[in-house]
Design a protein around this motif. Structure first.
Motif, PDB file in Angstrom:
ATOM      1  N   ASN A 109       0.849  -1.188   0.000  1.00 13.82           N
ATOM      2  CA  ASN A 109       0.000   0.000   0.000  1.00 13.82           C
ATOM      3  C   ASN A 109       0.889   1.244   0.000  1.00 13.82           C
ATOM      4  O   ASN A 109       2.085   1.150   0.329  1.00 13.82           O
ATOM      5  N   GLU A 110       0.323   2.340  -0.376  1.00 13.55           N
ATOM      6  CA  GLU A 110       1.045   3.601  -0.283  1.00 13.55           C
ATOM      7  C   GLU A 110       0.092   4.687   0.204  1.00 13.55           C
ATOM      8  O   GLU A 110      -1.111   4.644  -0.056  1.00 13.55           O
ATOM      9  N   TYR A 111       0.670   5.638   0.900  1.00  9.06           N
ATOM     10  CA  TYR A 111      -0.110   6.714   1.510  1.00  9.06           C
ATOM     11  C   TYR A 111       0.565   8.035   1.152  1.00  9.06           C
ATOM     12  O   TYR A 111       1.780   8.166   1.262  1.00  9.06           O
ATOM     13  N   TRP A 112      -0.254   8.995   0.750  1.00  5.81           N
ATOM     14  CA  TRP A 112       0.259  10.290   0.305  1.00  5.81           C
ATOM     15  C   TRP A 112      -0.218  11.403   1.228  1.00  5.81           C
ATOM     16  O   TRP A 112      -1.342  11.383   1.712  1.00  5.81           O
ATOM     17  N   GLY A 113       0.640  12.401   1.411  1.00 10.19           N
ATOM     18  CA  GLY A 113       0.192  13.638   1.993  1.00 10.19           C
ATOM     19  C   GLY A 113      -0.626  14.410   0.969  1.00 10.19           C
ATOM     20  O   GLY A 113      -0.672  14.052  -0.214  1.00 10.19           O
ATOM     21  N   GLN A 114      -1.241  15.478   1.382  1.00  8.53           N
ATOM     22  CA  GLN A 114      -2.094  16.252   0.476  1.00  8.53           C
ATOM     23  C   GLN A 114      -1.280  17.115  -0.470  1.00  8.53           C
ATOM     24  O   GLN A 114      -1.813  17.601  -1.478  1.00  8.53           O
ATOM     25  N   GLY A 115      -0.002  17.298  -0.174  1.00 14.92           N
ATOM     26  CA  GLY A 115       0.853  18.119  -1.010  1.00 14.92           C
ATOM     27  C   GLY A 115       0.882  19.563  -0.551  1.00 14.92           C
ATOM     28  O   GLY A 115      -0.088  20.071   0.008  1.00 14.92           O
TER      29      GLY A 115
END
Length: 122
Positions: A109-115
């Motif tokens: 899985n991968e998780y991103w910040g909102q940028g």
């Protein structure tokens, strides 16, 4: 569920150093199964991987940015950071932090910040 939040100045002057922080919750940056990366997207362009820091603090960088990039961490605060030196307007981009969860060599899985938008301008 891992959550990431980028923070830092939105405007940096040319030749200065861009510094961003990523605060992690729901997971530990010292967890063996995760890696922690910085990625950016300049306007009108694709995503560019900048570098990664592993559970043990080891780092790997995009060769095209290596001379200007440093990724470090503060385990007491569960944060990792990006520094990009000698910035130019070409470093204007949305900057993201990302976590990747592995099982062995398989990405689970991968998780991103909102940028966060960073503009380089005088």
């Amino acid at each position: 569920q891992v959550q990431l939040q980028e923070s830092g100045p939105g405007l940096v002057k040319p030749s200065q150093t861009l510094s961003l922080m990523c605060t992690v919750s729901g997971g530990s940056i010292t967890d063996f199964y995760y890696t922690w990366s910085w990625i950016r997207q300049p306007p009108g362009k694709g995503l560019e991987w900048m570098g990664v820091i592993a559970y043990d603090g080891s780092t790997y960088y995009n060769p095209s940015l290596k001379s200007r990039t440093s990724i470090s961490r503060d385990t007491s605060k569960n944060q990792f950071s990006l520094q990009l030196s000698s910035v130019t307007p070409e470093d204007t981009a949305v900057y993201y932090c990302k976590a990747e969860l592995f099982s062995g060599l398989v990405l689970q899985n991968e998780y991103w910040g909102q940028g966060t938008q960073v503009t380089v301008s005088s």
